[in-house]
Design a protein around this motif. Structure first.
Motif, mmCIF file in Angstrom:
data_model
loop_
_atom_site.group_PDB
_atom_site.id
_atom_site.type_symbol
_atom_site.label_atom_id
_atom_site.label_comp_id
_atom_site.label_asym_id
_atom_site.label_seq_id
_atom_site.Cartn_x
_atom_site.Cartn_y
_atom_site.Cartn_z
ATOM 1 N N THR A 80 -56.542 10.460 -9.090
ATOM 2 C CA THR A 80 -55.676 9.869 -10.172
ATOM 3 C C THR A 80 -56.414 8.750 -10.958
ATOM 4 O O THR A 80 -57.500 8.590 -10.395
ATOM 5 N N LEU A 81 -55.757 8.139 -11.945
ATOM 6 C CA LEU A 81 -56.309 6.944 -12.071
ATOM 7 C C LEU A 81 -56.746 5.997 -11.294
ATOM 8 O O LEU A 81 -57.865 5.153 -11.182
ATOM 9 N N ALA A 82 -56.131 5.628 -10.018
ATOM 10 C CA ALA A 82 -55.775 4.491 -9.188
ATOM 11 C C ALA A 82 -57.144 4.894 -8.219
ATOM 12 O O ALA A 82 -58.122 4.072 -8.305
ATOM 13 N N ASP A 83 -57.643 6.329 -8.023
ATOM 14 C CA ASP A 83 -58.448 7.264 -7.443
ATOM 15 C C ASP A 83 -59.487 6.627 -8.034
ATOM 16 O O ASP A 83 -60.632 6.281 -7.155
ATOM 17 N N LYS A 84 -59.573 6.737 -9.480
ATOM 18 C CA LYS A 84 -60.893 6.056 -9.942
ATOM 19 C C LYS A 84 -61.442 4.829 -10.197
ATOM 20 O O LYS A 84 -62.168 4.960 -10.659
ATOM 21 N N ASN A 123 -55.007 -1.243 -7.582
ATOM 22 C CA ASN A 123 -54.243 -1.470 -7.063
ATOM 23 C C ASN A 123 -52.461 -1.619 -7.177
ATOM 24 O O ASN A 123 -51.794 -2.177 -6.874
ATOM 25 N N GLY A 124 -52.425 -0.955 -8.443
ATOM 26 C CA GLY A 124 -51.285 -0.846 -9.092
ATOM 27 C C GLY A 124 -50.381 -1.549 -9.713
ATOM 28 O O GLY A 124 -50.104 -1.729 -9.975
ATOM 29 N N THR A 125 -51.524 -2.906 -9.652
ATOM 30 C CA THR A 125 -50.493 -3.889 -10.580
ATOM 31 C C THR A 125 -50.652 -3.356 -12.169
ATOM 32 O O THR A 125 -49.420 -3.326 -12.861
#
Length: 137
Positions: A80-84, A123-125
């Motif tokens: 995912t973009l967060a993983d990257k 962190n999803g912010t």
């Protein structure tokens, strides 16, 4: 040797008296095929009739007679973009530490902005970004 399977207890050797209550018989060949598929990423799950079946990462039932020729049954991993962002953030932190902080130098504002942007994606912010920001040059 014959095997038996139940959803609640999994596989066990079939007793000499026959298949235990709540279990289904599994031949040696099917037992070997199921575990060969599992070794290639498949999951063993109960079919509608309670018998064990191998399913791939997408949930499709596998013909266990074809397992020897298959490469893998695992679901392909797509980060995912967060993983990257987590990976990029770790790398950027290491870089700024070794290039600036270790020498007592201030981290340039462009790098601070980049690090914060990666942190917010990780962190999803930040849920609006569709791509990682470009690293400062």
């Amino acid at each position: 040797m014959m095997w038996q399977y139940s959803e609640s207890t999994g596989f066990s050797k079939q007793p000499k008296t026959g298949v235990s209550a709540g279990c289904v018989a599994v031949s040696d060949a099917d037992y070997a095929g199921l575990f060969a598929a599992q070794s290639k990423g498949a999951r063993i799950t109960p079919a509608a009739d309670g018998s064990p079946q191998a399913v791939d990462g997408e949930g499709a039932v596998i013909d266990i007679s074809t397992v020897a020729t298959a490469g893998t049954y695992a679901k392909p991993y797509t980060p995912t973009l967060a993983d990257k962002a987590i990976t990029a953030l770790a790398s950027a932190k290491a870089y700024t530490q070794s290039e600036y902080t270790d020498f007592g130098d201030a981290i340039p504002d462009a790098w601070k902005t980049y690090l914060k942007a990666l942190r917010d994606i990780a962190n999803g912010t930040d849920t609006a970004s569709a791509a990682l920001p470009a690293a400062p040059s």
